[in-house]
Design a protein around this motif. Structure first.
Motif, PDB file in Angstrom:
ATOM      1  N   UNK A   1       0.863  -1.183   0.000  1.00 34.38           N
ATOM      2  CA  UNK A   1       0.000   0.000   0.000  1.00 34.38           C
ATOM      3  C   UNK A   1       0.899   1.233   0.000  1.00 34.38           C
ATOM      4  N   UNK A   2       0.287   2.376  -0.223  1.00 35.60           N
ATOM      5  CA  UNK A   2       1.057   3.631  -0.210  1.00 35.60           C
ATOM      6  C   UNK A   2       1.028   4.217   1.203  1.00 35.60           C
ATOM      7  N   UNK A   3       2.184   4.670   1.669  1.00 38.72           N
ATOM      8  CA  UNK A   3       2.269   5.240   3.005  1.00 38.72           C
ATOM      9  C   UNK A   3       1.283   6.399   3.152  1.00 38.72           C
ATOM     10  N   UNK A   4       0.558   6.377   4.258  1.00 31.49           N
ATOM     11  CA  UNK A   4      -0.441   7.423   4.498  1.00 31.49           C
ATOM     12  C   UNK A   4      -1.786   7.125   3.863  1.00 31.49           C
ATOM     13  N   UNK A   5      -1.843   6.072   3.070  1.00 30.55           N
ATOM     14  CA  UNK A   5      -3.097   5.699   2.395  1.00 30.55           C
ATOM     15  C   UNK A   5      -3.360   4.207   2.612  1.00 30.55           C
ATOM     16  N   UNK A   6      -3.085   3.753   3.838  1.00 32.82           N
ATOM     17  CA  UNK A   6      -3.141   2.310   4.104  1.00 32.82           C
ATOM     18  C   UNK A   6      -4.541   1.723   3.955  1.00 32.82           C
TER      19      UNK A   6
ATOM     20  N   UNK B   1      -5.636 -12.838   1.092  1.00 38.11           N
ATOM     21  CA  UNK B   1      -6.065 -12.100   2.280  1.00 38.11           C
ATOM     22  C   UNK B   1      -6.391 -10.644   1.946  1.00 38.11           C
ATOM     23  N   UNK B   2      -6.599  -9.841   2.991  1.00 31.01           N
ATOM     24  CA  UNK B   2      -7.017  -8.448   2.777  1.00 31.01           C
ATOM     25  C   UNK B   2      -5.865  -7.559   2.290  1.00 31.01           C
ATOM     26  N   UNK B   3      -4.709  -8.167   2.086  1.00 36.03           N
ATOM     27  CA  UNK B   3      -3.600  -7.474   1.439  1.00 36.03           C
ATOM     28  C   UNK B   3      -3.380  -8.042   0.035  1.00 36.03           C
ATOM     29  N   UNK B   4      -4.253  -8.954  -0.373  1.00 37.53           N
ATOM     30  CA  UNK B   4      -4.118  -9.583  -1.681  1.00 37.53           C
ATOM     31  C   UNK B   4      -2.987 -10.600  -1.746  1.00 37.53           C
ATOM     32  N   UNK B   5      -2.574 -11.098  -0.575  1.00 38.73           N
ATOM     33  CA  UNK B   5      -1.490 -12.100  -0.552  1.00 38.73           C
ATOM     34  C   UNK B   5      -2.076 -13.505  -0.578  1.00 38.73           C
ATOM     35  N   UNK B   6      -1.395 -14.370  -1.292  1.00 34.53           N
ATOM     36  CA  UNK B   6      -1.865 -15.749  -1.368  1.00 34.53           C
ATOM     37  C   UNK B   6      -1.693 -16.417  -0.004  1.00 34.53           C
ATOM     38  N   UNK B   7      -2.736 -17.077   0.462  1.00 33.29           N
ATOM     39  CA  UNK B   7      -2.691 -17.732   1.776  1.00 33.29           C
ATOM     40  C   UNK B   7      -2.888 -19.235   1.677  1.00 33.29           C
ATOM     41  N   UNK B   8      -3.807 -19.671   0.836  1.00 35.71           N
ATOM     42  CA  UNK B   8      -3.963 -21.109   0.617  1.00 35.71           C
ATOM     43  C   UNK B   8      -4.301 -21.344  -0.851  1.00 35.71           C
ATOM     44  N   UNK B   9      -4.019 -22.553  -1.312  1.00 32.99           N
ATOM     45  CA  UNK B   9      -4.351 -22.896  -2.691  1.00 32.99           C
ATOM     46  C   UNK B   9      -3.127 -22.888  -3.580  1.00 32.99           C
ATOM     47  N   UNK B  10      -3.322 -23.214  -4.841  1.00 37.15           N
ATOM     48  CA  UNK B  10      -2.191 -23.427  -5.745  1.00 37.15           C
ATOM     49  C   UNK B  10      -1.543 -22.169  -6.307  1.00 37.15           C
ATOM     50  N   UNK B  11      -2.141 -21.009  -6.144  1.00 38.67           N
ATOM     51  CA  UNK B  11      -1.527 -19.799  -6.709  1.00 38.67           C
ATOM     52  C   UNK B  11      -0.154 -19.584  -6.067  1.00 38.67           C
ATOM     53  N   UNK B  12       0.856 -19.303  -6.871  1.00 35.05           N
ATOM     54  CA  UNK B  12       2.228 -19.233  -6.337  1.00 35.05           C
ATOM     55  C   UNK B  12       2.593 -17.897  -5.711  1.00 35.05           C
ATOM     56  N   UNK B  13       1.948 -16.835  -6.142  1.00 39.64           N
ATOM     57  CA  UNK B  13       2.362 -15.499  -5.681  1.00 39.64           C
ATOM     58  C   UNK B  13       1.145 -14.632  -5.359  1.00 39.64           C
ATOM     59  N   UNK B  14       1.438 -13.519  -4.689  1.00 40.56           N
ATOM     60  CA  UNK B  14       0.398 -12.560  -4.322  1.00 40.56           C
ATOM     61  C   UNK B  14      -0.216 -11.920  -5.573  1.00 40.56           C
ATOM     62  N   UNK B  15      -1.402 -11.347  -5.401  1.00 41.14           N
ATOM     63  CA  UNK B  15      -1.967 -10.562  -6.498  1.00 41.14           C
ATOM     64  C   UNK B  15      -1.010  -9.396  -6.771  1.00 41.14           C
ATOM     65  N   UNK B  16      -0.644  -9.190  -8.030  1.00 41.15           N
ATOM     66  CA  UNK B  16       0.333  -8.132  -8.345  1.00 41.15           C
ATOM     67  C   UNK B  16      -0.248  -6.739  -8.129  1.00 41.15           C
ATOM     68  N   UNK B  17       0.637  -5.790  -7.955  1.00 39.45           N
ATOM     69  CA  UNK B  17       0.244  -4.389  -7.793  1.00 39.45           C
ATOM     70  C   UNK B  17       0.451  -3.662  -9.118  1.00 39.45           C
ATOM     71  N   UNK B  18      -0.535  -2.929  -9.571  1.00 42.17           N
ATOM     72  CA  UNK B  18      -0.312  -2.122 -10.780  1.00 42.17           C
ATOM     73  C   UNK B  18       0.459  -0.864 -10.400  1.00 42.17           C
ATOM     74  N   UNK B  19       1.102  -0.223 -11.361  1.00 43.23           N
ATOM     75  CA  UNK B  19       1.728   1.067 -11.052  1.00 43.23           C
ATOM     76  C   UNK B  19       0.634   2.123 -10.860  1.00 43.23           C
ATOM     77  N   UNK B  20       0.675   2.811  -9.738  1.00 44.94           N
ATOM     78  CA  UNK B  20      -0.305   3.881  -9.528  1.00 44.94           C
ATOM     79  C   UNK B  20       0.245   4.893  -8.544  1.00 44.94           C
ATOM     80  N   UNK B  21      -0.322   6.081  -8.585  1.00 46.23           N
ATOM     81  CA  UNK B  21       0.058   7.138  -7.655  1.00 46.23           C
ATOM     82  C   UNK B  21      -1.196   7.859  -7.186  1.00 46.23           C
TER      83      UNK B  21
END
Ligand code: FES
Length: 175
Positions: A104-109, A145-165
């Motif tokens: 997340x972006x600092x100050x905009x958690x 999870x609520x951070x978009x991180x993989x917690x269970x199941x076959x997905x290997x990585x977290x949901x990616x973050x797009x570039x944004x500001x």
């Protein structure tokens, strides 16, 4: 009606239906912010132009979906409880360890912005589903999870973050 305007209508309807579906799955009884927030026309967006999203109409606890470069982007207005849940995780237990602060972006958690494509085989996960109350991919059972991180199941990585500001406190530019 020209072909161009027909295609535009079709796209707008699809976006409306798609975001409506996310809100319904999330159980949030709030209006879905409409796609008028996306200022370039549909063909320009499809070509990869940045898009700006007004966050102000997105209620606490609501997740919306927009499209950027033809990819679904989830924007989650996280509650205090969701932020706490994302922070209170032993990183050693994660398949793709990443602190919430790096997602997340600092100050905009309260805002989590992720690309809504399951990192297993590319299905679109469902919001506010699964045992970690983030996203659940029904294709093969990956839960994020609520951070978009993989917690269970076959997905290997977290949901990616797009570039944004953040261009203001209540507005982001993706791309
Ligand atoms: S595509 Fe999501 S779990 Fe397989």
């Amino acid at each position: 009606m020209t072909t161009g305007s027909s295609a535009e209508h079709t796209r707008r309807d699809f976006l409306y239906i798609a975001t409506g579906a996310v809100a319904a799955v999330g159980g949030a009884a709030v209006m879905v912010p409409l796609i008028s927030q996306m200022n370039p026309d549909a063909s320009t967006i499809a070509a990869g132009a940045p898009i700006e999203i007004d966050l102000a109409p997105i209620a606490d606890g609501q997740i919306i979906k927009v499209f950027w470069r033809s990819m679904p982007i989830f924007i989650s207005h996280r509650t205090k409880a969701e932020i706490e849940a994302a922070r209170n995780v032993n990183l050693a237990t994660l398949k793709d360890p990443q602190p919430d602060s790096a997602r997340v972006k600092e100050g905009h958690e309260q805002w989590l912005v992720v690309i809504g494509i399951c990192t297993h085989l590319g299905c679109i996960p469902l919001a506010h589903q699964g045992e970690y109350n983030g996203w659940f991919c029904p294709c093969h059972g990956s839960a994020y999870d609520t951070s978009g991180r993989i917690r269970v199941g076959p997905a290997p990585t977290n949901l990616p973050l797009p570039p944004y500001t953040f261009v203001s406190d209540t507005r982001i530019r993706i791309g």
